[in-house]
Design a protein around this motif. Structure first.
Motif, PDB file in Angstrom:
ATOM      1  N   PRO A  71       0.803  -1.233   0.000  1.00 49.42           N
ATOM      2  CA  PRO A  71       0.000   0.000   0.000  1.00 49.42           C
ATOM      3  C   PRO A  71       0.831   1.276   0.000  1.00 49.42           C
ATOM      4  N   ASP A  72       2.097   1.189   0.417  1.00 46.74           N
ATOM      5  CA  ASP A  72       3.004   2.346   0.375  1.00 46.74           C
ATOM      6  C   ASP A  72       3.054   2.979  -1.021  1.00 46.74           C
ATOM      7  N   PHE A  73       2.769   2.170  -2.057  1.00 45.19           N
ATOM      8  CA  PHE A  73       2.900   2.641  -3.436  1.00 45.19           C
ATOM      9  C   PHE A  73       1.556   2.895  -4.117  1.00 45.19           C
ATOM     10  N   ASP A  74       0.461   2.723  -3.383  1.00 41.87           N
ATOM     11  CA  ASP A  74      -0.857   2.937  -3.994  1.00 41.87           C
ATOM     12  C   ASP A  74      -0.954   4.351  -4.560  1.00 41.87           C
ATOM     13  N   ASP A  75      -1.625   4.475  -5.685  1.00 42.48           N
ATOM     14  CA  ASP A  75      -1.887   5.761  -6.364  1.00 42.48           C
ATOM     15  C   ASP A  75      -0.647   6.366  -7.015  1.00 42.48           C
ATOM     16  N   GLU A  76       0.496   5.709  -6.868  1.00 42.58           N
ATOM     17  CA  GLU A  76       1.727   6.349  -7.346  1.00 42.58           C
ATOM     18  C   GLU A  76       2.546   5.433  -8.245  1.00 42.58           C
ATOM     19  N   LEU A 118      23.855  -9.604  -7.280  1.00 41.05           N
ATOM     20  CA  LEU A 118      22.699  -8.881  -7.794  1.00 41.05           C
ATOM     21  C   LEU A 118      22.464  -7.640  -6.935  1.00 41.05           C
ATOM     22  N   VAL A 119      21.619  -6.749  -7.435  1.00 39.20           N
ATOM     23  CA  VAL A 119      21.247  -5.529  -6.718  1.00 39.20           C
ATOM     24  C   VAL A 119      19.735  -5.501  -6.561  1.00 39.20           C
ATOM     25  N   GLU A 120      19.270  -5.023  -5.412  1.00 36.44           N
ATOM     26  CA  GLU A 120      17.830  -4.925  -5.169  1.00 36.44           C
ATOM     27  C   GLU A 120      17.552  -3.761  -4.225  1.00 36.44           C
ATOM     28  N   THR A 121      16.261  -3.416  -4.127  1.00 33.44           N
ATOM     29  CA  THR A 121      15.867  -2.423  -3.115  1.00 33.44           C
ATOM     30  C   THR A 121      15.161  -3.065  -1.924  1.00 33.44           C
ATOM     31  N   ASP A 122      14.377  -4.120  -2.141  1.00 37.26           N
ATOM     32  CA  ASP A 122      13.429  -4.627  -1.136  1.00 37.26           C
ATOM     33  C   ASP A 122      12.456  -3.514  -0.754  1.00 37.26           C
ATOM     34  N   SER A 123      12.270  -2.556  -1.664  1.00 34.10           N
ATOM     35  CA  SER A 123      11.366  -1.443  -1.364  1.00 34.10           C
ATOM     36  C   SER A 123       9.942  -1.970  -1.116  1.00 34.10           C
ATOM     37  N   ARG A 132      13.530   6.783   5.045  1.00 36.24           N
ATOM     38  CA  ARG A 132      12.324   7.136   4.299  1.00 36.24           C
ATOM     39  C   ARG A 132      11.881   5.925   3.467  1.00 36.24           C
ATOM     40  N   ARG A 133      10.761   6.060   2.799  1.00 33.83           N
ATOM     41  CA  ARG A 133      10.275   4.967   1.957  1.00 33.83           C
ATOM     42  C   ARG A 133      11.260   4.707   0.817  1.00 33.83           C
ATOM     43  N   ASN A 134      11.571   3.459   0.621  1.00 33.81           N
ATOM     44  CA  ASN A 134      12.451   3.072  -0.481  1.00 33.81           C
ATOM     45  C   ASN A 134      11.615   2.890  -1.747  1.00 33.81           C
ATOM     46  N   GLU A 135      12.257   2.972  -2.901  1.00 32.88           N
ATOM     47  CA  GLU A 135      11.580   2.710  -4.173  1.00 32.88           C
ATOM     48  C   GLU A 135      12.613   2.221  -5.181  1.00 32.88           C
TER      49      GLU A 135
END
Length: 262
Positions: free
Chosen positions: A16-21, A204-209, A220-223
């Motif tokens: 839900p952190d990414f809803d609407d965006e 490998l590289v990742e965010t786990d955002s 802060r929120r990761n992306e």
């Protein structure tokens, strides 16, 4: 000048952190050079929503499994169920599965059973297993090794932040280690040393955002766009130009996540 292409091999775009965006977040990732993302479903009942995100956005692929911290609360997956899901063209990995004794040690037995099911599905499909390991290094090393003797499979240790011993076990089995924002934290020198000792063709590289944002966004929120910050820390660690590290980790991703290969 365009940014070198990299991949965010593990994020959670359905959260839900990414809803609407989501469209803006994916565009920011592309602008930062992150041209592909793998979004991870952690509860199989949410697979339709995660699949819909992958279907809606060209740069997004997905994987699905039962997260170890949910293993006691969710129906046990079956190998057949995972194999069926894996037929989707944008389904590229099995998991995340694994063991987490930091928060959910009381469900260790069901976590182990769930992990073995996911390993069997990875072996059967040829897709990489995506492993979450926290405070369970001995059991994790044992299960990964024992199961490998039953038949080869491929695997990434996602958001690797365990011991050098578990890293060595995974690397000896031909597996990959994924570098998250933790590797860029100032106090993570021991973890950086583990990555620096690993073969470059297994990183490998990742965010786990939305979790674990690297500096300068820590707290802060990761992306997915922020995978570029972690990759820059990785390039410095291996004493490589950023473009070379980006190219190598992208090639590693394409080799392991063959269904999402460029």
């Amino acid at each position: 000048m365009t940014n070198p292409k990299i991949v965010d091999s593990h994020c959670h775009l359905d959260f839900p952190d990414f809803d609407d965006e989501r469209p803006a977040i994916i565009q920011r990732a592309l602008d930062a050079g992150v041209d592909r993302m793998v979004t991870i479903c952690t509860r199989l009942r949410q697979e339709p929503q995660v699949r819909a995100i992958a279907e809606a956005f060209d740069p997004v692929y997905y994987a699905a499994g039962t997260h170890p911290m949910s293993a006691a609360d969710e129906p046990l997956a079956t190998v057949d169920e995972l194999i069926t899901l894996a037929k989707h063209p944008k389904f590229v990995g099995i998991g995340e599965s694994g063991l987490d004794y930091h928060y959910t040690a009381e469900s260790a037995d069901i976590q182990k059973k769930s992990l073995r099911i996911h390993i069997a599905a990875a072996r059967e499909t040829g897709l990489p297993l995506i492993i979450h390991a926290r405070a369970a290094d001995d059991d994790m090393a044992q299960i990964l090794t024992d199961e490998y003797k039953n038949g080869a499979y491929t695997c990434v240790m996602h958001c690797f932040s365990s011991t050098a011993e578990l890293a060595r076990t995974a690397l000896d089995l031909g597996f990959y280690l994924s570098m998250s924002g933790i590797a860029a934290f100032p106090k993570s020198q021991d973890l950086r040393d583990i990555f620096a000792a690993a073969p470059l063709d297994r990183i490998l590289v990742e965010t786990d955002s939305p979790y674990l944002a690297p500096p300068p966004h820590r707290g802060r929120r990761n992306e997915p766009a922020y995978a570029a910050h972690t990759a820059r820390a990785g390039a410095a660690l291996f004493d490589l130009p950023y473009a070379d590290f980006a190219a190598q980790t992208t090639a590693n991703f394409d080799r392991l996540f063959w269904k999402a290969a460029a």
